[in-house]
Design an enzyme around this catalytic site. Structure first.
Site, PDB file in Angstrom:
ATOM      1  N   ASN A  13       0.792  -1.173  -0.093  1.00 56.26           N
ATOM      2  CA  ASN A  13       0.066   0.033  -0.171  1.00 56.26           C
ATOM      3  C   ASN A  13       0.922   0.997  -0.084  1.00 56.26           C
ATOM      4  O   ASN A  13       1.586   1.549   1.033  1.00 56.26           O
ATOM      5  CB  ASN A  13      -1.001   0.090   1.206  1.00 56.26           C
ATOM      6  CG  ASN A  13      -1.781   1.249   1.304  1.00 56.26           C
ATOM      7  OD1 ASN A  13      -1.942   1.934   0.584  1.00 56.26           O
ATOM      8  ND2 ASN A  13      -2.404   1.664   2.570  1.00 56.26           N
ATOM      9  N   LYS A  15       0.290   4.104  -0.303  1.00 57.59           N
ATOM     10  CA  LYS A  15      -0.493   5.703   0.355  1.00 57.59           C
ATOM     11  C   LYS A  15      -0.302   6.549  -0.538  1.00 57.59           C
ATOM     12  O   LYS A  15      -0.069   6.568  -2.058  1.00 57.59           O
ATOM     13  CB  LYS A  15      -0.150   5.795   1.703  1.00 57.59           C
ATOM     14  CG  LYS A  15       0.006   4.483   2.479  1.00 57.59           C
ATOM     15  CD  LYS A  15       0.066   4.704   4.016  1.00 57.59           C
ATOM     16  CE  LYS A  15       0.023   3.304   4.789  1.00 57.59           C
ATOM     17  NZ  LYS A  15      -0.181   3.771   6.190  1.00 57.59           N
ATOM     18  N   HIS A  99      -9.669   0.867   4.626  1.00 53.22           N
ATOM     19  CA  HIS A  99      -8.273   1.086   5.232  1.00 53.22           C
ATOM     20  C   HIS A  99      -8.589   2.142   6.470  1.00 53.22           C
ATOM     21  O   HIS A  99      -9.440   2.986   6.554  1.00 53.22           O
ATOM     22  CB  HIS A  99      -7.390   1.777   4.368  1.00 53.22           C
ATOM     23  CG  HIS A  99      -6.094   1.568   5.108  1.00 53.22           C
ATOM     24  ND1 HIS A  99      -5.656   2.716   5.963  1.00 53.22           N
ATOM     25  CD2 HIS A  99      -4.975   0.943   4.639  1.00 53.22           C
ATOM     26  CE1 HIS A  99      -4.446   2.292   6.232  1.00 53.22           C
ATOM     27  NE2 HIS A  99      -3.962   1.465   5.639  1.00 53.22           N
ATOM     28  N   GLU A 101      -7.260   4.595   7.700  1.00 55.08           N
ATOM     29  CA  GLU A 101      -7.122   5.885   7.521  1.00 55.08           C
ATOM     30  C   GLU A 101      -8.318   6.627   6.634  1.00 55.08           C
ATOM     31  O   GLU A 101      -8.574   7.572   6.764  1.00 55.08           O
ATOM     32  CB  GLU A 101      -5.862   6.025   6.525  1.00 55.08           C
ATOM     33  CG  GLU A 101      -4.547   5.873   7.561  1.00 55.08           C
ATOM     34  CD  GLU A 101      -3.239   5.553   6.649  1.00 55.08           C
ATOM     35  OE1 GLU A 101      -3.353   5.496   5.480  1.00 55.08           O
ATOM     36  OE2 GLU A 101      -2.268   5.056   7.260  1.00 55.08           O
ATOM     37  N   GLU A 171      -5.456  -5.115  10.344  1.00 54.99           N
ATOM     38  CA  GLU A 171      -4.634  -4.416  10.886  1.00 54.99           C
ATOM     39  C   GLU A 171      -4.764  -3.456  12.052  1.00 54.99           C
ATOM     40  O   GLU A 171      -5.888  -2.705  12.101  1.00 54.99           O
ATOM     41  CB  GLU A 171      -4.792  -3.044   9.595  1.00 54.99           C
ATOM     42  CG  GLU A 171      -4.168  -3.642   8.377  1.00 54.99           C
ATOM     43  CD  GLU A 171      -3.693  -2.734   7.285  1.00 54.99           C
ATOM     44  OE1 GLU A 171      -2.475  -2.802   6.911  1.00 54.99           O
ATOM     45  OE2 GLU A 171      -4.447  -1.549   7.103  1.00 54.99           O
ATOM     46  N   GLY A 177       1.950   2.020  10.901  1.00 55.80           N
ATOM     47  CA  GLY A 177       3.008   3.319  10.604  1.00 55.80           C
ATOM     48  C   GLY A 177       3.602   3.734  11.859  1.00 55.80           C
ATOM     49  O   GLY A 177       4.242   4.811  12.091  1.00 55.80           O
ATOM     50  N   SER A 217       3.336  -2.190  10.332  1.00 55.69           N
ATOM     51  CA  SER A 217       4.463  -2.421  10.550  1.00 55.69           C
ATOM     52  C   SER A 217       5.287  -3.729  10.312  1.00 55.69           C
ATOM     53  O   SER A 217       6.099  -3.983  10.957  1.00 55.69           O
ATOM     54  CB  SER A 217       4.912  -1.934  12.163  1.00 55.69           C
ATOM     55  OG  SER A 217       4.429  -0.556  12.051  1.00 55.69           O
ATOM     56  N   GLY A 239       5.138   1.077   4.950  1.00 54.98           N
ATOM     57  CA  GLY A 239       6.235   1.799   4.831  1.00 54.98           C
ATOM     58  C   GLY A 239       7.285   0.785   4.008  1.00 54.98           C
ATOM     59  O   GLY A 239       7.877   1.356   3.170  1.00 54.98           O
TER      60      GLY A 239
HETATM   61  C1  PEP Z   1      -0.757   0.155   6.004  1.00 55.11           C
HETATM   62  O1  PEP Z   1      -1.079   1.091   5.851  1.00 55.11           O
HETATM   63  O2  PEP Z   1      -1.789  -0.803   5.484  1.00 55.11           O
HETATM   64  C2  PEP Z   1       0.214  -0.600   6.917  1.00 55.11           C
HETATM   65  C3  PEP Z   1       0.169  -1.751   7.414  1.00 55.11           C
HETATM   66  O3  PEP Z   1       1.393   0.528   7.147  1.00 55.11           O
HETATM   67  P1  PEP Z   1       2.594   0.109   7.854  1.00 55.11           P
HETATM   68  O4  PEP Z   1       3.246  -1.133   7.110  1.00 55.11           O
HETATM   69  O5  PEP Z   1       3.515   1.326   7.313  1.00 55.11           O
HETATM   70  O6  PEP Z   1       2.406  -0.057   9.318  1.00 55.11           O
END
Ligand code: PEP
Length: 259
Positions: A13, A15, A99, A101, A171, A177, A217, A239
């Site tokens: 992803n 983003k 998601h 966000e 998640e 993040g 993460s 990330g």
């Molecule tokens: C995400 O936004 O779906 C995600 C898992 O981000 P990160 O891996 O940066 O935690």
């Protein structure tokens, strides 16, 4: 392989990062590093404006294209929105829906995620339906309650026939993040709960076909232990998906377990 019925999926992803030139560059590196293998499904999800450039790069490779969102209507007066058909036109195979966000900053409810999920399935897009609790909800002992509400809310009208296409991403919001990862045991506990909720909704056979990704993460250092869990079928990566080498390392972790 720990979960023989299901092929691992590693989905990136991106983003709101990378313009079309930058995205095409990253996609080229991803294709050249992870492209030849077919043991693991691999998907990259750029922004809308970068989809077309990345589509051209991944065309004819083993890397699939996904979008980060879509609207549930097929066309019309919805300024700023993108339909499932428009994504299909660019050869998207996956679409991330709900998601955290989007839920937090754009007010996406379970009902909206449900409408989008049904439209995505009807358009032959594989929805990656995201669910997960906040830290506050975890500390209040509400993880199972939140997961149940979000999953059942998102999947109204989804049937066993959709199981092959359906992907769920667990998640935990506090792990996205932040560098904080759920321990493999914590994640597996929730993934097993999701599998059992899916069995109640779709039947056990269909539930066994649904891929449940972990997101939050995930990185090369923790991927092996997470992917070793019986109900973790891959990762939704933020990330670590922005660097071809770390993304490729995650694919390799999944590949090792696929043999
Ligand atoms: C995400 O936004 O779906 C995600 C898992 O981000 P990160 O891996 O940066 O935690």
């Amino acid at each position: 392989m720990s979960n023989s019925a299901r092929k691992y999926l590693i989905a990136g992803n991106w983003k709101m990062n990378l313009n079309s030139a930058e995205g095409a560059e990253l996609a080229k590196d991803v294709v050249s590093i992870v492209g030849p293998q077919t043991d693991v499904s691999v998907c990259v999800c750029p922004t809308f404006t970068t989809l077309e450039a990345v589509s051209q790069v991944v065309n004819d490779s083993n890397v699939s294209l996904g979008a980060q969102n879509m609207h549930f209507e097929s066309a019309g007066a919805y300024t700023g929105e993108i339909s499932a058909e428009m994504l299909r036109h660019l050869f998207c195979k996956f679409v991330i829906l709900g998601h955290s966000e989007r839920r937090e900053y754009f007010g996406e409810s379970d009902a909206i995620v449900n409408q989008k999920t049904l439209v995505a399935l009807a358009a032959n897009l594989k929805p990656i339906v995201c669910i997960g609790e906040t830290l506050e909800e975890r500390e209040a002992g509400k993880v199972n309650e939140v997961i149940k509400t979000q999953l059942e809310g998102a999947l109204v009208g989804v049937t066993a026939a959709d199981a092959d296409a359906l992907v769920v991403a667990y998640e935990p919001v506090w792990a996205i993040g932040t560098g904080k990862t759920a321990t493999p045991e914590m994640a597996e506990e929730v993934h097993a709960e999701i599998r059992s909720l899916l069995a109640s909704l779709l039947g056990a056979e269909a539930a066994n076909k649904v891929r449940i990704l972990y997101g939050g993460s995930m990185k090369p250092e923790n991927a092996d232990d997470l992917l070793a869990q019986p109900n973790i079928d891959g990762g939704l990566i933020g990330g670590a998906a922005l660097k071809a080498t770390s993304f490729a390392a995650l694919v390799q972790s999944a590949q090792k377990r696929s043999k």
